[in-house]
Write a protein that holds these residues in place. Structure first.
Motif, PDB file in Angstrom:
ATOM      1  N   MET A 188      32.586 -25.004 -19.991  1.00 38.98           N
ATOM      2  CA  MET A 188      32.141 -26.440 -20.247  1.00 38.98           C
ATOM      3  C   MET A 188      33.583 -27.286 -20.102  1.00 38.98           C
ATOM      4  O   MET A 188      33.555 -28.485 -19.661  1.00 38.98           O
ATOM      5  CB  MET A 188      31.502 -26.795 -21.464  1.00 38.98           C
ATOM      6  N   THR A 232      25.543 -25.462 -27.727  1.00 42.17           N
ATOM      7  CA  THR A 232      24.685 -26.740 -27.256  1.00 42.17           C
ATOM      8  C   THR A 232      25.237 -27.808 -28.312  1.00 42.17           C
ATOM      9  O   THR A 232      25.452 -28.850 -27.497  1.00 42.17           O
ATOM     10  CB  THR A 232      23.339 -26.562 -27.618  1.00 42.17           C
ATOM     11  N   LEU A 235      28.357 -28.786 -26.214  1.00 36.08           N
ATOM     12  CA  LEU A 235      28.030 -29.659 -24.911  1.00 36.08           C
ATOM     13  C   LEU A 235      27.609 -30.911 -25.403  1.00 36.08           C
ATOM     14  O   LEU A 235      28.047 -31.912 -24.503  1.00 36.08           O
ATOM     15  CB  LEU A 235      26.539 -28.685 -24.412  1.00 36.08           C
ATOM     16  N   LYS A 239      29.104 -34.409 -23.738  1.00 39.07           N
ATOM     17  CA  LYS A 239      28.449 -35.581 -23.091  1.00 39.07           C
ATOM     18  C   LYS A 239      28.486 -36.771 -23.898  1.00 39.07           C
ATOM     19  O   LYS A 239      28.491 -37.855 -23.331  1.00 39.07           O
ATOM     20  CB  LYS A 239      26.808 -35.028 -23.109  1.00 39.07           C
TER      21      LYS A 239
ATOM     22  N   SER B  34      15.254 -22.276 -14.555  1.00 41.29           N
ATOM     23  CA  SER B  34      16.573 -22.806 -14.282  1.00 41.29           C
ATOM     24  C   SER B  34      16.919 -24.156 -15.455  1.00 41.29           C
ATOM     25  O   SER B  34      15.971 -24.458 -16.156  1.00 41.29           O
ATOM     26  CB  SER B  34      16.323 -23.554 -12.824  1.00 41.29           C
ATOM     27  N   GLY B  35      17.944 -24.629 -15.075  1.00 40.50           N
ATOM     28  CA  GLY B  35      18.652 -25.694 -16.169  1.00 40.50           C
ATOM     29  C   GLY B  35      19.777 -25.227 -16.666  1.00 40.50           C
ATOM     30  O   GLY B  35      20.465 -24.248 -16.510  1.00 40.50           O
ATOM     31  N   ASP B  36      20.352 -26.352 -17.312  1.00 43.18           N
ATOM     32  CA  ASP B  36      21.975 -26.440 -17.693  1.00 43.18           C
ATOM     33  C   ASP B  36      21.952 -25.347 -18.890  1.00 43.18           C
ATOM     34  O   ASP B  36      20.925 -24.744 -19.580  1.00 43.18           O
ATOM     35  CB  ASP B  36      22.328 -27.725 -18.131  1.00 43.18           C
ATOM     36  N   ALA B  39      19.973 -25.352 -22.371  1.00 40.69           N
ATOM     37  CA  ALA B  39      18.734 -26.459 -22.092  1.00 40.69           C
ATOM     38  C   ALA B  39      17.542 -25.698 -22.895  1.00 40.69           C
ATOM     39  O   ALA B  39      16.362 -26.140 -23.012  1.00 40.69           O
ATOM     40  CB  ALA B  39      18.564 -26.436 -20.689  1.00 40.69           C
ATOM     41  N   TYR B  83      23.605 -15.894 -15.026  1.00 36.77           N
ATOM     42  CA  TYR B  83      24.737 -16.735 -15.352  1.00 36.77           C
ATOM     43  C   TYR B  83      26.004 -16.077 -14.755  1.00 36.77           C
ATOM     44  O   TYR B  83      27.113 -16.692 -14.345  1.00 36.77           O
ATOM     45  CB  TYR B  83      24.785 -16.900 -16.954  1.00 36.77           C
ATOM     46  N   TRP B 110      18.852 -18.715 -14.902  1.00 39.02           N
ATOM     47  CA  TRP B 110      19.917 -18.985 -13.835  1.00 39.02           C
ATOM     48  C   TRP B 110      19.254 -18.697 -12.537  1.00 39.02           C
ATOM     49  O   TRP B 110      20.285 -18.264 -11.541  1.00 39.02           O
ATOM     50  CB  TRP B 110      21.217 -18.405 -14.179  1.00 39.02           C
ATOM     51  N   GLU B 128      15.284 -29.204 -19.159  1.00 36.76           N
ATOM     52  CA  GLU B 128      16.347 -30.252 -19.157  1.00 36.76           C
ATOM     53  C   GLU B 128      16.566 -30.728 -20.498  1.00 36.76           C
ATOM     54  O   GLU B 128      15.654 -30.970 -21.317  1.00 36.76           O
ATOM     55  CB  GLU B 128      15.783 -31.300 -18.166  1.00 36.76           C
ATOM     56  N   HIS B 129      17.845 -31.020 -20.748  1.00 37.17           N
ATOM     57  CA  HIS B 129      18.219 -31.893 -21.969  1.00 37.17           C
ATOM     58  C   HIS B 129      17.652 -33.247 -21.889  1.00 37.17           C
ATOM     59  O   HIS B 129      17.935 -34.056 -20.938  1.00 37.17           O
ATOM     60  CB  HIS B 129      19.464 -32.106 -22.261  1.00 37.17           C
TER      61      HIS B 129
END
Lengths: 373, 149
Positions: A188, A232, A235, A239, B34-36, B39, B83, B110, B128-129
């Protein structure tokens, strides 16, 4: 030759390192050769399993030969061959295990299958024994690396006049391994791969109290870990603070130019980033040390072992030593060479199993998710 | 129901939604997540695996390091994480071929990293966040695997 002088060849290929070692009597390292694939995988930003297996195949024969040459030992002199059978990447494990199995069959030597995690426990014992120390058991052992974060209670019982080790799982991560959280935070913040050593060095220059990351709330077993929430939280901090973006991009470009390592990246990091790194590391380390010492106290262990790649982390070492002493606990931290994956620890664990009368046959199999207990 | 969207407001709710998905799964089925980072892919998988009855949610951990975890209580579930896969490969080169030789539930984190070829029914789930605790979960289920809901 006394039982103390058994010569064991250890072979380890569970992940990124191809390693072979000759250990005498379970404690005297005659050679320990490690061929790392970090450079090969770095350009992909991660492990390529197919490439990992191919590299192990390319390395395994010369690495074993080198271990024998450095030790001045021929394969015929060996008393047993110990191989890692799991846990790890299956394709990688198979290379070392198959080679060890074939060597044992061809030479008519006993074959011993070793759990990689048990190897990490024996890395600590090996070094203590070599220094003439006998750690009091039971011990609480934290194994902490890129793939594992787990606490075992280590005890021995007499079997055939020898010490047989047994392990009980006390707790472990519910989500990410600690080393995995380091790698993901490093990604990150654009700090390169692997993330642990760079974060450790940069954390020295930040304020670990700048950002309060709460300790994870875990229901059930109080000795379980969780690092996903911390990851998280970092993260979200990034953000919420868009002013960190330009330097993240600058570091990413530097890494792509090949300028990596803590010194180069520190020059591209503002105090805000260094504080974030230091605060992340403090939260991770406090969690690891706190829960391990609580587990040791709860189960009446006066001895604490710390092993695995993250055991090389300087703040983890400092905090363990500072917090264990007032509790009357003795902490054993292996040297860096024995913290990270190596084959001497596999040979040492194999030695204990040999003395306890254990032998594997040709049906020995590699297992990606092999449990220790 | 070919596609729908759920919003969860806590870790527990994400697990609960995963459980509801897991309860409806019949192997063979491929679930592509899928997703960050962060997430909630592993969290949702904890729910799916426990809903399918293959393991408890505590037993399901990130497979980032060893790439694949196998849960095997009754229903067989493979939990794959791409990942660490750095380069574009297809599944056959990953040493994961065995995963598709038996009727199982295969969950891939991933999954956007690879092109996966299979004859199995596929459910695509994107996480998604929205904010710190809130996640948007988009489910694309063209084969109607989750049609019971």
């Amino acid at each position: 030759m006394t039982t103390q002088e058994h010569l064991i060849l250890g072979i380890e290929s569970s992940c990124d390192e191809t390693a072979a070692a000759i250990v005498a009597g379970g404690k005297r390292i005659l050679s320990s050769v490690v061929a790392s694939q970090v450079e090969i995988h770095r350009k992909y930003g991660g492990v390529v399993p197919e490439l990992a297996s191919r590299e192990h195949l390319r390395q395994i024969v010369p690495v074993v030969r080198e271990a024998c040459e450095q030790a001045g030992v021929s394969l015929r002199d060996l008393d047993a061959i110990a191989v890692t059978r799991g846990p790890g990447l299956i394709g990688a494990l198979l290379v070392g295990m198959t080679y060890g199995k074939v060597l044992a069959l061809a030479l008519g030597k006993p074959l011993i299958g070793v759990n990689h995690l048990e190897g990490h426990v024996h890395a600590v014992l090996l070094e203590a024994h070599a220094a003439g120390r006998r750690p009091a058991l039971p011990a609480m052992c934290l194994i902490v690396s890129g793939g594992h974060t787990v606490i075992y209670r280590v005890t021995t019982e007499a079997v055939n006049g020898a010490e047989a080790f047994s392990y009980a799982r006390i707790g472990g991560t519910r989500d990410d391994a600690a080393g995995e959280a380091y790698d993901k935070v490093a990604r990150m913040l654009a700090l390169g791969y692997p993330g642990g050593p760079v974060i450790d060095r940069l954390a020295e220059h930040g304020n670990p109290r700048a950002i309060r990351f709460g300790q994870p709330k875990i229901k059930g077993n109080p000795y379980d870990f969780s690092f996903s929430g911390l990851k998280t939280a970092v993260l979200y901090h990034v953000k919420r603070n868009p002013q960190l973006q330009p330097e993240i991009e600058a570091r990413q470009q530097a890494i792509e130019r090949g300028e990596r390592g803590a010194d180069a990246l520190r020059a591209l990091s503002t105090p805000a980033t260094l504080d974030l790194i230091a605060s992340f590391q403090r939260a991770a380390v406090e969690n690891l040390v706190g829960r391990t010492l609580e587990a040791a106290a709860h189960y009446g262990a006066r001895t604490v072992f710390v092993s695995g790649g993250v055991a090389a982390n300087s703040e983890l070492r400092r905090l363990f030593e500072a917090e264990a002493a007032p509790l009357g606990m003795e902490v054993y931290l292996p040297s860096r060479a024995l913290s990270t994956d190596n084959a001497a620890m596999i040979a040492a664990a194999g030695h204990a199993r040999l003395l306890a009368g254990e032998r594997a046959d040709a049906s020995l199999n590699a297992e990606a998710n092999l449990p220790l207990a | 129901m070919p596609s729908r969207e759920i919003v969860t407001r806590s870790w527990e709710e994400t697990i609960q939604r995963g459980r509801e998905i897991g309860e409806q799964l019949k192997p063979p089925v491929l679930i592509l997540l899928s997703g960050d980072l962060g997430a909630g892919k592993t969290t949702l998988t904890k729910g799916i695996v426990s809903g399918a009855g293959a393991a408890t949610e505590e037993e399901v951990t990130s497979p980032t390091f060893t790439l694949v975890h196998k849960y095997d209580r009754g229903v067989r579930v493979y939990h794959v994480d791409l990942y660490r896969i750095g380069d574009l490969h297809d599944l056959e080169t990953l040493g994961l071929e065995d995963v598709f030789t038996e009727r199982a539930v295969v969950i891939v984190e991933w999954s956007e990293k690879l092109a996966l070829r299979t004859d199995w029914p596929v459910v695509r789930i994107h996480l998604e966040h929205v904010s710190e605790d809130v996640r948007r979960i988009s489910i694309d289920d063209p084969a109607g695997v989750l049609s019971a809901s």
